[in-house]
Design a protein around this motif. Structure first.
Motif: not given
Length: 293
Positions: A65, A248, A254, A257
């Motif tokens: 990431q 994400a 998420d 995220g």
């Protein structure tokens, strides 16, 4: 209270009544920019597990990431710089009136109307392994195997150049139109050549506009998403930060995220813009001080 009395009341308090005209614009900015940004920050601070900064910590701990920041910068910075540098000589030569100027300008700005998806599809057909470009090279015997210009770094880079150049060209042209041509004529009368007139008169006056153009073009390139997927390598060399945010939020669900990646993306853009504008102010202050000396 009458409008006239209201304006007098504001004037007595040192308030310009014309500032009230900014009200609709302020509401528009707050509704479309400030509120979504604040909402994104709030979402990023509410992860399912961990403390409020768990999403940010997870992003920077994961190299897969974290490296998307450098990957995006490696694509966006050169593309923005090339678009600005390429637009300056073309816009400079097109300042005057000549036959076919409107047609040429239209040709130069047409890519901005196509969008990134259509441009990416065109690049696949033109620069792909079986595209026209490789077929011509193979037919002429220039290469023995197709040149790989898509599904890698170069595919995304070329896409950003094609879609970003018209934007930079229009901005540079508008800044050049604000420079009084009589200044260059005066330089010519004093014996200055073309290069001297450009680098000592036009370019210093154009420099603040070039900095702004670079910032806007960089933001456009840094937010690349369709090109990185369609003509890039989204799981490798062109896995940009926008892809990380998308995966994400909509692949792993998420949302904290995804919001954190988007906020980081915006902060990186602000850092680059701050550096460029800071350098612009430094150069402008230095040139002013040099002129006074």
């Amino acid at each position: 209270m009458t409008p006239v009395a209201f304006r007098h009341r504001l004037a007595e308090r040192g308030i310009d009544a014309q500032l009230l005209l900014l009200g609709p614009a302020a509401v528009f900015v707050a509704a479309l920019f400030v509120y979504p940004f604040c909402y994104g920050i709030a979402v990023s601070l509410q992860p399912v597990e961990g403390g409020p900064f768990a999403a940010y910590q997870a992003f920077f701990r994961d190299a897969y990431q974290r490296d998307t920041i450098a990957t995006t910068l490696r694509i966006a910075l050169p593309a923005a710089l090339l678009n600005v540098l390429a637009s300056v000589p073309i816009a400079y030569r097109m300042r005057g009136r000549f036959r076919g100027k409107r047609v040429l300008t239209t040709v130069l700005v047409v890519p901005i109307t196509l969008g990134t998806v259509l441009t990416a599809e065109g690049l696949l057909n033109f620069l792909g392994p079986t595209g026209w470009f490789n077929r011509v090279l193979l037919a002429l015997g220039v290469v023995d195997a197709p040149v790989t210009l898509t599904h890698n770094y170069w595919g995304v880079f070329l896409s950003l150049v094609i879609t970003g150049f018209p934007f930079a060209f229009l901005l540079v042209s508008s800044y050049l139109s604000g420079i009084d041509p009589s200044l260059e004529k005066a330089g010519a009368v004093l014996g200055a050549g073309w290069a001297q007139r450009f680098f000592r008169i036009t370019l210093p006056l154009l420099a603040p506009g070039l900095a702004t153009t670079f910032c806007l073009t960089f933001v456009l390139a840094f937010s690349v998403f369709p090109s990185a997927i369609l003509v890039g390598d989204p799981s490798g060399t062109t896995r940009v930060i926008s892809i990380a945010a998308y995966e994400a939020a909509y692949v792993r669900y998420d949302y904290a995220g995804g919001a954190a990646a988007a906020i980081i993306m915006g902060l990186v853009e602000l850092v680059v813009i701050g550096v460029v504008l800071g350098l612009r102010s430094l150069l402008y202050t230095g040139s002013t001080a040099g002129g006074k000396g």
